[in-house]
Design an enzyme around this catalytic site. Structure first.
Site, short mmCIF file in Angstrom:
data_model
loop_
_atom_site.label_atom_id
_atom_site.label_comp_id
_atom_site.label_asym_id
_atom_site.label_seq_id
_atom_site.Cartn_x
_atom_site.Cartn_y
_atom_site.Cartn_z
N GLU A 198 112.86 24.61 -3.22
CA GLU A 198 113.74 25.04 -2.14
C GLU A 198 114.26 26.45 -2.40
O GLU A 198 113.89 27.09 -3.38
CB GLU A 198 114.92 24.06 -2.02
CG GLU A 198 115.71 23.89 -3.29
CD GLU A 198 116.62 22.67 -3.27
OE1 GLU A 198 116.51 21.85 -2.35
OE2 GLU A 198 117.44 22.54 -4.19
N ASP A 256 125.18 28.84 -3.85
CA ASP A 256 124.00 29.31 -3.12
C ASP A 256 124.07 30.79 -2.77
O ASP A 256 123.87 31.18 -1.62
CB ASP A 256 123.81 28.49 -1.83
CG ASP A 256 123.88 27.00 -2.05
OD1 ASP A 256 123.43 26.55 -3.10
OD2 ASP A 256 124.38 26.29 -1.16
#
Length: 581
Positions: free
Chosen positions: A249, A73
């Site tokens: 997302e 991430d």
């Protein structure tokens, strides 16, 4: 982030982390002599992946991933000639590793954003809770750095911290008043600020499993809070709602030539992962998807391709001072059995933004092992200065007074149990074991290769069967190997235990003489792991047979973390030697 529609609310409400009292975690310090507290020296980690042997870097090239092992991430920002990158850390302590570079290919660790107990309350949570999808942004209007994230622990939820120097101390968290996950900040040219994030649809409007939305809020920079009532949905479902896209997302907003661009991950963090792009004339939209989406993915490629990289997505872009663009993103390098032991790693590609929309150069083709370096960048191979990738050897004698940033604890600070000294590393044992969802006295190093060796020399005499110290290969509390020294009666033993889905089995044990220190070593060749020990590191004995690394894989153990190699000590051992080899 990762398929959390059913559990987001549960984690936020249930895992309100409470401080684990040090006295309840530690062993009784008065119960034994110095030999009963293990001393670890000469830790050596050596990466041996064949893909790097086949593809050596030459002048003008660099390897991807740029951060190997569990650094997922990624988010990136720039101030002047310096780039700063952060990654998710889940239940790791300290949290949110931060790296700095002035050329995008040579990265230095400059610490962790969340390194205090007031910032990080992950004491009793699952490994894949804690810190999700941090976003780092530099705000030129007040010369401050911001890191916004979701902490599934301690009652925080969405939160932001700030610093004037990203290598210095960051503020205590400021809790933000909105639900959902994966928040990111955007500072517009006029000084206005916004937060975008993933959220569930309004109650009763869920259309299918995995249906999510992207929301935006005005952000009050003066008070560090979203402006109540300013929120609105800017993407419903994904690029094409009629096709039931899942898990939109990790949104990020950008501005170029007066237009606004919203980039998001879509498809979930596994094999269907991708990155998609939208454009609009205002930060709050309306946003229209590009005709060519996704702009980054590996999901459509042949499953049997060689040197496979997969799961690409969850990206962030940065513009260089020369007006070029690069993107960082997560992907995985599965082994020969499709296991993901190294976890989700940080990759980078150049981005072509000569047209209306950005596109990752080569992002829809099989990802390579190495790339041409950015203009003016020279790949460095100095172990002391840089966070290396490719095949490398990392060695630590623990004689520095401060632990290297690559070492982490789980659920609690390293400093409560790990004590570097002129003689080596002392690990003061807690009564907890790695089976428990509590802080443990284990110092962890990420597994960064599918083929590797990791060894240490241990000076130790356990005082009873409750004492154990050694190496662990760890995915989470219910999935791991323990390879350590303990005692039964008057004899000392080395034991190897496998734990899968919480069920533990002793695979092998052997009597050992502990009058001299012993080398412990784990070797992995893809899915095949083997454990070795001995007084002469050049002539080690194997304990048990070759074992599978399946339980160390993200796809088997589930969750979002990669495998860790730990230096472990406990005074609450429950492993009993079986029949000695």
């Amino acid at each position: 982030m990762k398929n959390l529609n059913a559990i987001t609310g549960f984690i936020l409400s249930f895992f309100l982390a409470t401080l684990c009292a040090t006295v309840s975690c530690r062993s009784n310090g008065s119960r034994g002599g110095a030999d009963r507290t293990p001393l670890f020296t000469n830790f050596i980690y050596e990466g041996q992946d064949p893909v790097y042997e086949k593809n050596p870097v030459t002048e003008g090239e660099f390897y991807i991933p740029i951060l190997q092992g569990c650094y997922p991430d990624p988010s990136i920002t720039r101030k002047g000639g310096n780039y700063y990158l952060v990654a998710s850390s889940f239940a790791f302590f300290p949290g949110v590793p931060i790296f700095q570079s002035n050329d995008l290919i040579n990265w230095k660790s400059i610490g962790h954003v969340l390194d205090r107990e007031s910032q990080l309350k992950v004491y009793d949570i699952p490994m894949s809770a804690g810190i999700y999808a941090p976003d780092i942004q530099y705000n030129p209007h007040n010369d401050m750095f911001y890191m916004i994230t979701t902490q599934f622990a301690g009652g925080f939820g969405n939160m932001v911290v700030k610093a004037s120097d990203p290598a210095g101390d960051w503020s205590d968290p400021i809790k933000l008043d909105f639900e959902g996950i994966d928040p990111a900040l955007f500072f517009d040219d006029d000084g206005k600020a916004y937060v975008v994030h993933n959220d569930a649809p309004e109650k009763g409007k869920e259309l299918y499993e995995g249906h999510r939305v992207i929301k935006i809020w005005d952000y009050d920079v003066e008070n560090d809070q979203v402006v109540q009532g300013s929120d609105q949905i800017i993407v419903d479902g994904g690029v094409d709602l009629s096709k039931k896209p899942i898990w939109i997302e990790a949104p990020h907003l950008y501005k170029k030539n007066g237009k606004y661009y919203l980039m998001c991950a879509e498809g979930g963090t596994g094999g269907n992962h991708s990155e998609v792009i939208f454009s609009g004339t205002h930060p709050k939209g309306p946003f229209k998807p590009a005709k060519k989406n996704p702009i980054l993915s590996q999901r459509h490629l042949a499953k049997d391709r060689s040197d496979k990289v997969d799961w690409a997505g969850h990206a962030d872009l940065v513009e260089t001072s020369d007006g070029e663009y690069y993107g960082v993103f997560l992907a995985v390098r599965p082994n020969e059995k499709e296991r993901v032991n190294t976890g989700r790693e940080t990759f980078m590609l150049p981005v072509d933004w000569t047209g209306e929309f950005p596109a990752f150069v080569g992002g829809m083709a099989p990802l390579p092992t190495k790339l041409r370096s950015p203009k003016g960048a020279t790949y460095q191979l100095n172990q002391e200065a840089w966070f290396l990738n490719g095949n490398f050897t990392y060695q630590d004698d623990f004689k520095d007074s401060v632990l290297n940033d690559r070492w982490i604890g789980v659920r609690g600070p390293r400093e409560t149990f790990a004590k570097p000294s002129p003689k080596g590393l002392v690990i003061e044992p807690f009564a907890t074991t790695i089976q428990e969802m509590k802080p443990t006295s284990t110092l962890f190093h990420r597994q960064q290769h599918n083929f590797f060796k990791a060894s240490t020399l241990i000076h130790y005499k356990p005082g009873s069967e409750k004492d154990l110290a050694g190496l662990v290969c760890y995915q989470r509390e219910g999935f791991h190997y323990v390879f350590g020294l303990t005692k039964q009666g008057k004899d000392y033993y080395i034991v190897l235990e496998r734990t899968a889905e919480g069920k533990a089995d002793v695979l092998a044990s052997a009597k050992v003489d502990l009058e001299q220190p012993i080398t412990l070593e784990v070797r992995a060749e893809g899915d095949a792991y083997q454990f070795h020990y001995g007084k002469d590191k050049e002539q080690l004995n194997s304990l048990g047979e070759v074992v599978s690394g399946d339980i160390l894989s993200t796809d088997v153990a589930k969750g979002f973390t990669g495998a860790l190699i730990g230096l472990y000590s406990t005074s609450g051992n429950e492993i009993l030697p079986g029949k000695a080899d």
